[in-house]
Scaffold this motif. Structure first.
Motif, PDB file in Angstrom:
ATOM      1  N   SER A  85      33.337   4.290 -17.830  1.00  0.00           N
ATOM      2  CA  SER A  85      32.688   3.181 -18.521  1.00  0.00           C
ATOM      3  C   SER A  85      31.957   3.674 -19.771  1.00  0.00           C
ATOM      4  O   SER A  85      32.027   3.052 -20.838  1.00  0.00           O
ATOM      5  CB  SER A  85      31.706   2.508 -17.559  1.00  0.00           C
ATOM      6  N   GLY A  86      31.267   4.788 -19.656  1.00  0.00           N
ATOM      7  CA  GLY A  86      30.552   5.344 -20.805  1.00  0.00           C
ATOM      8  C   GLY A  86      31.501   5.771 -21.904  1.00  0.00           C
ATOM      9  O   GLY A  86      31.265   5.545 -23.094  1.00  0.00           O
ATOM     10  N   VAL A 135      18.279  -2.963 -20.149  1.00  0.00           N
ATOM     11  CA  VAL A 135      19.169  -2.126 -19.340  1.00  0.00           C
ATOM     12  C   VAL A 135      18.463  -1.838 -18.020  1.00  0.00           C
ATOM     13  O   VAL A 135      17.322  -1.400 -18.007  1.00  0.00           O
ATOM     14  CB  VAL A 135      19.517  -0.819 -20.077  1.00  0.00           C
ATOM     15  N   LEU A 158      24.640   0.640 -16.678  1.00  0.00           N
ATOM     16  CA  LEU A 158      25.454   1.592 -17.424  1.00  0.00           C
ATOM     17  C   LEU A 158      25.701   2.789 -16.507  1.00  0.00           C
ATOM     18  O   LEU A 158      24.889   3.707 -16.419  1.00  0.00           O
ATOM     19  CB  LEU A 158      24.743   1.983 -18.715  1.00  0.00           C
ATOM     20  N   TRP A 217      27.208   8.188 -17.418  1.00  0.00           N
ATOM     21  CA  TRP A 217      27.470   7.234 -18.510  1.00  0.00           C
ATOM     22  C   TRP A 217      26.850   7.746 -19.805  1.00  0.00           C
ATOM     23  O   TRP A 217      27.494   7.775 -20.855  1.00  0.00           O
ATOM     24  CB  TRP A 217      26.879   5.868 -18.158  1.00  0.00           C
ATOM     25  N   LEU A 226      20.718   3.309 -15.999  1.00  0.00           N
ATOM     26  CA  LEU A 226      21.451   4.230 -16.869  1.00  0.00           C
ATOM     27  C   LEU A 226      21.668   5.508 -16.077  1.00  0.00           C
ATOM     28  O   LEU A 226      20.706   6.142 -15.654  1.00  0.00           O
ATOM     29  CB  LEU A 226      20.664   4.531 -18.145  1.00  0.00           C
ATOM     30  N   PHE A 229      26.408  -3.462 -23.814  1.00  0.00           N
ATOM     31  CA  PHE A 229      27.448  -2.754 -23.056  1.00  0.00           C
ATOM     32  C   PHE A 229      27.328  -3.047 -21.558  1.00  0.00           C
ATOM     33  O   PHE A 229      28.221  -2.687 -20.788  1.00  0.00           O
ATOM     34  CB  PHE A 229      27.349  -1.247 -23.302  1.00  0.00           C
ATOM     35  N   MET A 273      21.837  -1.687 -26.469  1.00  0.00           N
ATOM     36  CA  MET A 273      22.608  -1.082 -25.378  1.00  0.00           C
ATOM     37  C   MET A 273      22.964  -2.100 -24.292  1.00  0.00           C
ATOM     38  O   MET A 273      23.984  -1.950 -23.612  1.00  0.00           O
ATOM     39  CB  MET A 273      21.837   0.088 -24.775  1.00  0.00           C
ATOM     40  N   ALA A 302      32.877   2.734 -23.619  1.00  0.00           N
ATOM     41  CA  ALA A 302      31.863   2.159 -24.495  1.00  0.00           C
ATOM     42  C   ALA A 302      31.755   2.965 -25.783  1.00  0.00           C
ATOM     43  O   ALA A 302      31.673   2.405 -26.887  1.00  0.00           O
ATOM     44  CB  ALA A 302      30.508   2.135 -23.775  1.00  0.00           C
TER      45      ALA A 302
END
Lengths: 191, 112
Positions: free
Chosen positions: B37-38, B66, B32, B73, B69, B28, B25, B41
């Motif tokens: 954006s999510g 990450v 996140l 996202w 989050l 990306f 992840m 992706a």
């Protein structure tokens, strides 16, 4: 609200004025989502290196990310005049302020639920139900997790939109109505 | 005995194997955040990364590295994957506080 703190006062001044164009300084103003996100990410990195905040900085990033991105999700192309968000951080007060000159929560949620009576009802719905002004898109859950994180972390969030102020802290969440309305939003997170 | 994997022939016998695809992840981004954006992706991964069910038996989302989050996202990326893969979607390295909070929160949201 702590209206004596300059950053908070500036947020209210900006959101309340007839024309908000040119009032904010460049490092306070995020005209686009990308700029907001870059500054939010930078803040998280700085806070993560502060031992007194540590890994809670990542939860801070979650809360700021959800609130700030809502500004762009619901007002893109539909700003009153100045686009984007006011976004500042007061290190001494451990406070983040985000504001916008958008539609406000009541206007966006009335798109999908016209029966919402007032700003307090709209704010309560926003923070407790999965409902979005952008229905039928499947969204509207972000502020629920914001409320949960704020309560669990014993932070404080004061979210003002229209005449309503929704306050979340460790003990409770509640909305109060003011006489004067605010066209847009001011959010103050203390952590 | 069949554990949901696939039978392949090898070493003179049939072997049941599970093929898992791990998605890193952090590729990306470290942060996140935001629905656009999510969604971007997800669409990109759908074109170039996600396996079909012929190619893999499960997907593992590895969140190592990450930093943030957000539920927005994740709702654009993880939720559609969960709808397609159900209990064959697994998560790795979920210690980060925002990753943990978001994934636990998404579990509570009924999938349409």
């Amino acid at each position: 609200m702590k209206e004596l703190i300059p950053q908070i006062q500036k947020a209210f001044d900006w959101v309340s004025m007839d024309n908000g164009v040119g009032f904010l300084l460049p490092d306070e103003h995020c005209p686009t989502r990308d700029i907001f996100q870059a500054r939010a990410d930078k803040l998280v990195i700085e806070c993560a290196s502060d031992r007194s905040i540590g890994e809670n900085a990542y939860l801070l990033g979650l809360v700021i990310g959800e609130i700030g991105n809502n500004t762009f999700d619901h007002n893109l192309g539909n700003w009153r005049d100045e686009r984007g968000a006011y976004f500042v951080y007061n290190a001494d007060q451990r406070m983040v302020v985000i504001a916008d000159r958008g539609q406000g929560i009541l206007a966006t949620l009335r798109q999908v639920r016209p029966s919402i009576a007032d700003d307090c009802e709209a704010l309560t719905v926003a923070f407790t139900e999965t409902l979005s002004g952008r229905a039928p898109e499947r969204r509207g859950n972000g502020l629920k997790l914001v409320a949960k994180v704020v309560q669990e972390q014993q932070w404080k969030l004061e979210y003002r939109s229209g005449c309503g102020t929704y306050v979340i802290d460790a003990s409770a969440s509640a909305c109060t109505m003011a006489d004067d309305g605010l066209k847009g939003m001011v959010a103050i997170l203390t952590f | 005995m069949h554990n949901g994997g696939r039978w392949i022939e090898g070493y003179g016998c049939h072997i049941n194997v599970l093929i898992s695809m791990k998605i890193i992840m952090k590729n990306f981004g470290d942060f996140l955040s935001s629905r656009p954006s999510g969604k971007e992706a997800y669409l990109s991964a759908q074109a170039y990364i996600f396996p079909s069910k012929d190619e893999a038996d499960m997907i593992e989302l590895d969140f190592e590295g990450v930093k943030v989050l957000t539920p927005s996202w994740a709702d654009e990326f993880v939720t559609p994957l969960a709808e397609q893969w159900g209990n064959k979607l697994h998560f790795l390295h979920t210690d980060n506080l925002s990753v943990k909070a978001t994934l636990e929160f998404l579990k509570q949201i009924p999938i349409a």
